[in-house]
Design an enzyme around this catalytic site. Structure first.
Site, PDB file in Angstrom:
ATOM      1  CB  CYS A  55       4.543 -14.523  -7.318  1.00 44.13           C
ATOM      2  SG  CYS A  55       4.026 -13.553  -5.905  1.00 44.13           S
TER       3      CYS A  55
ATOM      4  CB  CYS B  41       4.747 -10.677  -5.799  1.00 43.24           C
ATOM      5  SG  CYS B  41       3.440 -11.775  -6.379  1.00 43.24           S
TER       6      CYS B  41
END
Lengths: 300, 319
Positions: free
Chosen positions: A122, A204
């Site tokens: 992420c 993400c």
């Protein structure tokens, strides 16, 4: 008077030896035979591939593909060492060989997408639009953030050209469709569309995008970023999109974070429940530009 | 009955000792790595051919067909040789087939900063270090050697200079380095690591032993040394110090015009990308990198002009 007449013996006149039914059957059989020969000739006769206006498949495509895949998985990202590069090449080719290069669909690339899964951490995704070279220079030196071309499939395919043809199972090394030929569903465009979508879906955390502030529209709705990636970010996974608007060092500053183009992006992103932030000339990327212009005022 | 008893006791014995024996056997196998370097890179041939195809198709600066299959065939002869008997001359045909010209002023020699060099050179766009020349590109970051007592490649380990001098990989780089030097011309750039504890200029190394001696004086205008220091890192050596001075003296003795710059600005910007807020990365023109030059004709003329001016001033003031 002798009671004999010549009866009609079949041997006398060969053409009339057969009954009418037999003649019809023979005729039909002959027609079918001719038809099947013609069809066989049409199907099996080696045909020339379709001719296009664009550059052909890159020379030595399979060798380059395989080499890049192996360099990536064995040297650059050894955590992907178990990927089978030959299998990836074959699955890739099956998406478009023996097909008309204007009729490629997303589903054609589905087996490839299923085969190669790569999870990225992420907060390490960098999209770009009209700033490819600068974005790649940045990720190459920084090493921990990924553009699409820093993922396995993007790395392999970057700057390559490919297409197939219905007449052969080989790739077309003579020509491929040009963008001006009204052939949007060609193998290259579809590939990038499919993997761009997957790249965006998998992102993400906080994601970044590098835009070109020296253009009249840094955010261009018809770009891959504007039409595919922005709309495939998952608001449940991505909570913020950060834009870096980079201006050419030499050129005058034109558009920036406060401009209307960026505002348009802001509205789209916020409507999707993702926070938006923007920075003009993000300093680390500015340093990359300063390599070429070390004495420029903004490099002090 | 006795036989059955024997078998039973044998099994019991194995069952008791196996947990101890197995790890020992496994450990023994792992410890059996013959050499100190990494083994042959898997899929060596495919990587080699792929890189060659990519270089000759996509990066090629000049026309002329390079036959990648022939280049591989020439290279792979070393894979049949004893791993400690490979000489630089074994790569002669390989070099001959893959050799190409290097653009003037684009050579970049270096020590102890491979990744920085790769970033700065920008894939031949800015400069062309050895890893961006065909015969350096195909082998970059790879390892290869034959097994010691059998044909076939050793994927477990390969000899380094610690094991033996004439190993396949070192001989490759020696051979490639010599050719690279011979083909370099114009301004020669050298990037050194001034934060390296052992010294920025290795007195025994590829640059010292296989590059400097093969530079062609008649083709070279001058040599520019950049001593780079890590951001926030130790400043072990700078221009005019330690091993850098040894290098400068050597170039002087060889008759090369040379200059040295600490933290050459364009490269420094690249190093600062990941440290943009560090005090070392506050770049202002005032703190421009310091420069040392060799006593050149230009400097001598400059000096004599100043002296004449001073003499003129003093004589006029005396009048």
């Amino acid at each position: 008077m002798a009671n004999y007449e010549f009866s009609q013996v079949s041997g006398d006149r060969p053409c009339c030896r057969l009954s009418r039914k037999a003649q019809i059957c023979l005729g039909i059989g002959l027609l079918l035979l001719i038809a099947s020969v013609v069809v066989a000739v049409i199907l099996l006769w080696p045909r020339a591939p379709l001719v296009w206006e664009g550059k052909p498949t890159t020379k030595h495509f399979p060798e380059i593909f395989l080499g890049r895949c192996l360099v990536y998985t064995q040297i650059l990202r050894p955590e992907m060492r178990d990927q089978d590069c030959k299998k990836i090449l074959n699955t890739f080719k099956r998406a478009f060989v023996s097909k008309n290069p204007c009729n490629i669909t997303k589903e054609d690339y589905e087996p490839l997408v299923q085969l190669v899964t790569q999870t990225l951490p992420c907060n390490k995704t960098l999209f770009w639009s009209k700033s490819k070279h600068l974005a790649h220079e940045y990720t190459w030196i920084q090493g921990k953030i990924f553009t699409l071309e820093d993922t396995l499939l993007g790395y392999i395919a970057d700057d390559l050209m490919w297409c197939g043809d219905p007449s052969t199972s080989d790739m077309n090394y003579d020509s491929c469709p040009h963008w001006s030929e009204n052939c949007p569903n060609n193998p290259v465009s579809l590939f990038w569309k499919v993997i761009s979508q997957k790249f965006a879906e998998a992102a993400c955390g906080v994601v970044q995008v590098m835009l070109n502030g020296s253009l009249s529209e840094p955010f261009y709705k018809n770009s891959t970023f504007g039409s595919v990636e922005v709309f495939n970010l998952d608001p449940n996974k991505v909570h913020k999109l950060q834009a870096w608007v980079m201006h050419d060092i030499e050129a005058d500053s034109s558009n920036s974070c406060s401009g209307s183009s960026i505002n348009e992006l802001k509205l789209i992103v916020e409507k999707r429940n993702i926070a938006f932030a923007c920075q003009d000339n993000y300093r680390p990327v500015r340093f990359v530009q300063c390599v070429k212009n070390p004495e420029h005022a903004s490099c002090s | 009955m006795a036989a059955q008893g024997c078998t039973l006791s044998l099994w019991l014995w194995l069952w008791l000792w196996a947990p101890l024996l197995l790890p020992l056997l496994r450990g023994a196998r792992a410890a059996a790595a013959r050499w100190s370097g990494p083994g042959t890179t898997p899929h060596l041939q495919s990587i080699f051919l792929g890189r060659c195809a990519e270089y000759t198709t996509l990066l090629s600066l000049q026309p002329g067909n390079k036959n990648c299959t022939a280049i591989w065939e020439a290279f792979k002869v070393v894979l049949d040789k004893d791993p400690c008997s490979v000489l630089p001359s074994d790569y002669d045909l390989f070099i001959n087939l893959s050799r190409h010209s290097i653009p003037r002023d684009k050579s970049l020699f270096w020590e102890n900063n491979h990744l920085l060099v790769m970033s700065f050179s920008e894939n031949t766009r800015r400069l062309m270090p050895l890893c961006d020349v065909l015969y350096g590109n195909v082998g970059d970051f790879l390892s290869w050697c034959r097994q010691e007592n059998a044909s076939g490649l050793d994927y477990q380990s390969c000899p380094t200079s610690e094991d033996c001098e004439n190993n396949a990989v070192d001989s490759y780089w020696k051979s490639a380095s010599m050719q690279y030097s011979r083909d370099s011309s114009g301004v020669i750039n050298v990037m050194l690591n001034g934060s390296e504890p052992k010294g920025a200029y290795p007195v025994k190394g590829f640059f010292a032993d296989f590059e400097i001696p093969y530079l062609q004086k008649d083709k070279i205008t001058r040599i520019e040394i950049w001593v780079m220091h890590e951001v926030g890192g130790p400043i072990v050596e700078s221009c005019g110090e330690g091993s850098v001075k040894i290098l400068e003296d050597r170039l002087e003795a060889l008759g090369f015009q040379h200059s040295c710059i600490n933290d050459y600005r364009p490269v420094k910007f690249l190093m600062c990308v990941d440290h943009s807020t560090h005090p070392d990365c506050v770049m202002n023109s005032a703190s421009a990198s310091t420069q040392r030059e060799s006593p050149s004709l230009f400097t001598a003329v400059h000096a004599s002009l100043i002296i004449s001016l001073l003499v003129a001033l003093t004589s006029s003031s005396q009048v």
